[in-house]
Scaffold this active site. Structure first.
Site, PDB file in Angstrom:
ATOM      1  N   LYS A 192      75.878  27.425  41.407  1.00 38.67           N
ATOM      2  CA  LYS A 192      77.172  28.116  41.369  1.00 38.67           C
ATOM      3  C   LYS A 192      77.815  27.992  39.990  1.00 38.67           C
ATOM      4  CE  LYS A 192      78.573  30.387  44.935  1.00 38.67           C
ATOM      5  NZ  LYS A 192      78.124  30.536  46.101  1.00 38.67           N
ATOM      6  N   LYS A 200      65.648  34.488  48.017  1.00 38.83           N
ATOM      7  CA  LYS A 200      66.006  34.657  49.425  1.00 38.83           C
ATOM      8  C   LYS A 200      66.948  35.830  49.618  1.00 38.83           C
ATOM      9  CE  LYS A 200      70.148  31.915  49.400  1.00 38.83           C
ATOM     10  NZ  LYS A 200      71.100  31.138  50.121  1.00 38.83           N
ATOM     11  N   LYS A 254      73.794  37.711  50.182  1.00 40.55           N
ATOM     12  CA  LYS A 254      74.835  38.679  49.850  1.00 40.55           C
ATOM     13  C   LYS A 254      75.012  38.816  48.337  1.00 40.55           C
ATOM     14  CE  LYS A 254      79.103  40.538  50.486  1.00 40.55           C
ATOM     15  NZ  LYS A 254      79.418  41.752  51.163  1.00 40.55           N
TER      16      LYS A 254
HETATM   17  P1  TYM Z   1      76.101  30.836  54.333  1.00 39.78           P
HETATM   18  O1  TYM Z   1      77.388  31.475  54.729  1.00 39.78           O
HETATM   19  O2  TYM Z   1      75.566  31.092  52.979  1.00 39.78           O
HETATM   20  O3  TYM Z   1      74.973  31.252  55.361  1.00 39.78           O
HETATM   21  C1  TYM Z   1      75.166  31.097  56.753  1.00 39.78           C
HETATM   22  C2  TYM Z   1      73.880  30.648  57.417  1.00 39.78           C
HETATM   23  O4  TYM Z   1      72.833  31.582  57.166  1.00 39.78           O
HETATM   24  C3  TYM Z   1      71.708  30.923  56.600  1.00 39.78           C
HETATM   25  N1  TYM Z   1      71.040  31.814  55.633  1.00 39.78           N
HETATM   26  C4  TYM Z   1      69.719  31.989  55.597  1.00 39.78           C
HETATM   27  N2  TYM Z   1      68.728  31.463  56.321  1.00 39.78           N
HETATM   28  C5  TYM Z   1      67.480  31.859  56.036  1.00 39.78           C
HETATM   29  N3  TYM Z   1      67.167  32.747  55.054  1.00 39.78           N
HETATM   30  C6  TYM Z   1      68.132  33.301  54.301  1.00 39.78           C
HETATM   31  N4  TYM Z   1      67.832  34.186  53.355  1.00 39.78           N
HETATM   32  C7  TYM Z   1      69.477  32.920  54.539  1.00 39.78           C
HETATM   33  N5  TYM Z   1      70.674  33.260  53.978  1.00 39.78           N
HETATM   34  C8  TYM Z   1      71.620  32.560  54.666  1.00 39.78           C
HETATM   35  C9  TYM Z   1      72.279  29.692  55.914  1.00 39.78           C
HETATM   36  O5  TYM Z   1      71.297  28.691  55.764  1.00 39.78           O
HETATM   37  C10 TYM Z   1      73.381  29.302  56.866  1.00 39.78           C
HETATM   38  O6  TYM Z   1      72.860  28.533  57.933  1.00 39.78           O
HETATM   39  N6  TYM Z   1      77.514  26.133  53.448  1.00 39.78           N
HETATM   40  C11 TYM Z   1      77.222  27.096  54.500  1.00 39.78           C
HETATM   41  C12 TYM Z   1      78.382  27.326  55.426  1.00 39.78           C
HETATM   42  C13 TYM Z   1      78.891  26.086  56.065  1.00 39.78           C
HETATM   43  C14 TYM Z   1      78.231  25.308  57.064  1.00 39.78           C
HETATM   44  C15 TYM Z   1      79.119  24.241  57.359  1.00 39.78           C
HETATM   45  C16 TYM Z   1      77.013  25.422  57.723  1.00 39.78           C
HETATM   46  C17 TYM Z   1      80.075  25.501  55.794  1.00 39.78           C
HETATM   47  N7  TYM Z   1      80.232  24.387  56.560  1.00 39.78           N
HETATM   48  C18 TYM Z   1      78.797  23.276  58.303  1.00 39.78           C
HETATM   49  C19 TYM Z   1      76.688  24.451  58.666  1.00 39.78           C
HETATM   50  C20 TYM Z   1      77.573  23.391  58.951  1.00 39.78           C
HETATM   51  C21 TYM Z   1      76.898  28.417  53.824  1.00 39.78           C
HETATM   52  O7  TYM Z   1      77.345  28.705  52.745  1.00 39.78           O
HETATM   53  O8  TYM Z   1      76.156  29.268  54.590  1.00 39.78           O
END
Ligand code: TYM
Length: 333
Positions: free
Chosen positions: A113, A196, A199
């Protein structure tokens, strides 16, 4: 026996994509039947990238509609907004007192980031993992369904939870584990040939639940290919392997097998593979697309879901924060 506790969240960055689905939501839908689940929208977390107030609110609404359309049942799981539970922010503050600059700065997602937004390397980015740990342990979760990209955050969560237990000589927080029903954590590739699906990975890389069939076909047809294999059973280059990986999640096994055989025998036609992949993605996302449209315009339903989630999440979070205060020595007179 009481049910195992599950927590997971998604940042409100707009509509959800296939990566979110196969990395996270697919497990949420299965787990809500058998576990005590808390699924939330990580709106505090999204402030690290400075969204406008309009975008933030709109994206929270979209993600809520996407969650519901994908099959999260608010009667079975607790579906809530992170910012509705300020107990999380308080636990984040406590955890930050025992989180060290060095370990936070070494975190891969922080470094990434910081590289992507060099003019906005804020303290929220640095402490992103402590907020995430607070989200998880505020409900004393045991399992956290996430994609592969969140693995390091889960390791840090365990570290913070264990450190708290050691520091206060208690056995209070369990050690939460990243979870996927398929055993391995998943990483769904994007369509741009590298990395991967995500967004922020650039236009055309991700396929969203809300994309209409025309857009899906266009994105898939534009994916990078080459002039085809020249040797039998040749190893697939990454951008071709990515198309197969996508096929494995949306197409039937016999379809994948057919194209795999064609590849191995050097008779594959990438145009046909992409057409098939696009149609399979269109049929997979079709039911969600329709549901999102009807849910997003149903204000009273959305409000009801959010209020119900807030109440259930609050009950669990306030119990934890009261006990944590007591353990730390912040006691009422
Ligand atoms: P975020 O919002 O980027 O993504 C949400 C969930 O989707 C999964 N994901 C993917 N899995 C497989 N392949 C991909 N290309 C892919 N893109 C996204 C992410 O692994 C995630 O599970 N930090 C987290 C949000 C968060 C969170 C938490 C998650 C905040 N607090 C507590 C679990 C527990 C995030 O940015 O995910």
């Amino acid at each position: 026996m009481s049910k195992e506790i599950v927590v997971s969240g998604i940042r409100p960055t707009g509509d959800l994509h296939l990566g979110n689905y196969f990395g996270a939501i697919k497990n949420f839908i299965a787990m809500q039947e058998t576990h005590n689940c808390f699924f939330f929208i990580a709106d505090y977390h999204s402030l690290t990238t400075h969204p406008t107030p309009e975008n933030l609110h709109g994206n929270v609404r979209s993600v809520l509609a996407n969650y519901l359309a994908a099959g999260i049942d608010p009667e079975k799981a607790t579906l809530y907004l992170q910012s509705d539970i300020p107990e999380t922010a308080e636990l984040y503050l406590f955890l930050n007192m025992n989180a060290y600059m060095g370990e936070l700065a070494r975190c891969t997602s922080f470094k990434e980031k910081a590289r992507k937004q060099p003019n906005n390397v804020n303290a929220g980015l640095l402490t992103y993992p402590t907020l995430m740990a607070a989200d998880i342990i505020i409900h004393k979760a045991q399992k956290v369904p996430v994609g592969k990209d969140q693995e390091q955050h889960l390791e840090m969560t365990r570290q913070f939870a264990n450190r708290f237990n050691r520091m206060y000589n208690v056995d209070y927080f369990p050690e939460p584990q990243a979870f996927n029903f398929g055993a391995q954590l998943v990483k769904i590739p994007g369509l741009d040939g590298s990395g991967k699906m995500g967004k922020s990975e650039g236009e055309g890389n991700a396929i969203f639940f809300s994309d209409d069939p025309k857009v899906i076909r266009k994105k898939v047809m534009r994916a990078l290919t080459d002039s085809g294999p020249t040797e039998l059973n040749q190893t697939k280059p990454i951008y071709i392997q990515n198309l197969f990986t996508l096929m494995e999640v949306v197409s039937t096994p016999d379809v994948v097998k057919k194209f795999d055989n064609d590849y191995n025998n050097c008779v594959i036609r990438y145009g046909d593979l992409k057409k098939q992949l696009a149609e399979d993605i269109v049929s997979f996302t079709e039911p969600m697309r329709e549901k999102i449209k009807s849910i997003i315009s149903n204000d009273s339903y959305i409000k009801k879901v959010v209020e119900m989630g807030r109440e259930k999440a609050k009950e669990s979070a306030s119990k934890t924060i009261n006990e944590v205060r007591e353990i730390i020595g912040i006691k009422r007179f």
